[in-house]
Scaffold this active site. Structure first.
Site, PDB file in Angstrom:
ATOM      1  N   SER A  23      66.491 -69.460 -99.420  1.00  0.00           N
ATOM      2  CA  SER A  23      65.541 -70.470 -99.901  1.00  0.00           C
ATOM      3  C   SER A  23      65.611 -70.583-101.423  1.00  0.00           C
ATOM      4  O   SER A  23      66.288 -69.792-102.092  1.00  0.00           O
ATOM      5  CB  SER A  23      64.104 -70.115 -99.475  1.00  0.00           C
ATOM      6  OG  SER A  23      63.729 -68.884-100.036  1.00  0.00           O
ATOM      7  N   TYR A 175      55.196 -57.894-111.304  1.00  0.00           N
ATOM      8  CA  TYR A 175      56.258 -58.904-111.246  1.00  0.00           C
ATOM      9  C   TYR A 175      56.916 -59.050-112.626  1.00  0.00           C
ATOM     10  O   TYR A 175      58.148 -59.012-112.746  1.00  0.00           O
ATOM     11  CB  TYR A 175      55.672 -60.243-110.777  1.00  0.00           C
ATOM     12  CG  TYR A 175      56.699 -61.350-110.712  1.00  0.00           C
ATOM     13  CD1 TYR A 175      57.593 -61.429-109.652  1.00  0.00           C
ATOM     14  CD2 TYR A 175      56.789 -62.306-111.725  1.00  0.00           C
ATOM     15  CE1 TYR A 175      58.557 -62.433-109.601  1.00  0.00           C
ATOM     16  CE2 TYR A 175      57.743 -63.312-111.685  1.00  0.00           C
ATOM     17  CZ  TYR A 175      58.623 -63.377-110.620  1.00  0.00           C
ATOM     18  OH  TYR A 175      59.567 -64.371-110.574  1.00  0.00           O
ATOM     19  N   LYS A 179      60.806 -58.196-113.921  1.00  0.00           N
ATOM     20  CA  LYS A 179      61.681 -59.185-114.558  1.00  0.00           C
ATOM     21  C   LYS A 179      62.139 -58.681-115.945  1.00  0.00           C
ATOM     22  O   LYS A 179      63.251 -58.994-116.381  1.00  0.00           O
ATOM     23  CB  LYS A 179      60.955 -60.531-114.676  1.00  0.00           C
ATOM     24  CG  LYS A 179      60.599 -61.154-113.315  1.00  0.00           C
ATOM     25  CD  LYS A 179      61.801 -61.681-112.566  1.00  0.00           C
ATOM     26  CE  LYS A 179      62.091 -61.065-111.258  1.00  0.00           C
ATOM     27  NZ  LYS A 179      63.277 -61.571-110.585  1.00  0.00           N
TER      28      LYS A 179
END
Ligand SMILES: NC(=O)c1ccc[n+]([C@@H]2O[C@H](COP(=O)([O-])OP(=O)(O)OC[C@H]3O[C@@H](n4cnc5c(N)ncnc54)[C@H](OP(=O)(O)O)[C@@H]3O)[C@@H](O)[C@H]2O)c1
Length: 297
Positions: A23, A175, A179
């Site tokens: 996706s 998150y 990153k």
């Protein structure tokens, strides 16, 4: 969108592994690389979604050379099994590894390895996969490792010693730190592999219209992401930067680690801290059961 397929780097004969190809940005990257003639080994975690993605890719590019492999990146055992499956394909080399699979989790979840899931999927899985596929990457005349990071790394730091099981957990913080880890990994990879023909790049895809924060998330997170991502770009936009980083000869030994829209971008101060990237590397090696100085060429 037609113009994106018109950008024609030579990809015929090149072999690419793309994770999270079911996706969003990963699927768009698979479509784009297929249009340019690369042989693609795509990776997903769910057999049905892999089948659907393969159909979508073939609908867009009937001549696509693509096959899907399965692995849940929350499991180190499955990442290793995936790497073994790729090695067993008897490929002459691997030219492009796109570490794209990523997750956002509002709640703290521990994986079967006892590691916080965002850190495990977004950082440790690409760390293991890159390590396991390095022998194939070095056989390419210019192997490239592209890891999809994010601007959400800004204004954050991390403590490698507690990332595997932080006492305080906030989805957005975990998150952003994962990153940041993507850029620190890229920088340290390049330092350790400076004498080889394999080079790594971290990408900021920008705000992209995908379903990343809609999956298995509470209603409030889904609503916020639905509104926020509606302002995002089509996944083909960052896919084009990934294509550029995967192919452009002029950036083979670029000292720039962080990229956006086919240009280098200034990452945060923390992302450029060599001591932090070394410490993260050593901690990741320990958490993945690698000896300390793995992946040094
Ligand atoms: N969208 C944005 O605005 C944005 C901004 C900055 C960075 N990014 C980064 O872009 C990358 C791609 O995200 P996206 O926005 O394209 O979201 P997405 O459409 O949800 O794609 C994420 C991909 O990762 C796969 N994945 C998730 N958890 C996995 C696991 N445990 N094991 C194996 N595969 C797993 C997903 O598989 P399923 O299809 O099975 O869910 C999917 O293929 C991520 O690294 C993300 O952090 C996105």
């Amino acid at each position: 969108m037609e113009s994106m397929f018109n950008y024609r780097p030579a990809l015929a004969g090149k072999i690419a592994v793309i994770t999270g190809a079911t996706s969003g940005i990963g699927l768009a990257t698979a479509v784009l690389l297929a249009h340019h003639g690369a042989r693609i080994i795509a990776v997903g975690r769910d057999a049905n979604r892999c089948r659907n993605a393969e159909e979508d890719i073939r609908a867009s590019c009937p001549e696509a050379r693509i096959s899907f492999l399965l692995a849940d990146f929350a499991s180190q055992k499955q990442v290793r099994r995936l790497a073994a499956e790729i090695r067993s394909l008897d490929l002459p080399c691997l030219d492009i590894l796109v570490n794209n699979a990523g997750v956002y989790s509002q709640k703290k979840v521990l994986t079967e390895d006892g590691i916080e899931k965002t850190f495990a999927v977004n950082h440790l899985a690409p760390f293991i996969l890159t390590h396991e596929l390095l022998p194939l990457l070095v056989r390419s005349s210019n192997g490239r490792v592209i890891t999809v990071s994010s601007d959400s790394h800004y204004h954050l730091t991390l403590n490698p010693r507690v990332l595997d099981n932080p006492a305080f957990y906030l989805g957005i913080l975990a998150y952003g730190q994962s990153k940041l880890a993507n850029i620190l990994f890229t920088a340290e990879f390049n330092r350790r592999n400076s004498k080889s023909f394999v080079h790594a790049y971290a990408v900021d895809p920008g705000l992209v219209k995908t379903d990343i924060a809609l999956k298995d998330q509470p209603l409030i997170s889904r609503l916020i992401w639905k509104i926020r991502s509606s302002a995002g770009v089509d996944p083909l936009v960052p896919a084009r930067t990934i294509l550029y980083l995967a192919t452009d000869p002029s950036i083979q030994h670029s000292p720039e680690n962080y990229w956006h829209d086919q240009c280098p971008k200034k990452a945060s101060h923390q992302a450029n801290d060599p001591a932090l990237s070394r410490e993260l590397w050593d901690t990741s090696s320990r958490l993945c059961g690698f000896p300390g100085r793995e992946q040094e060429s």
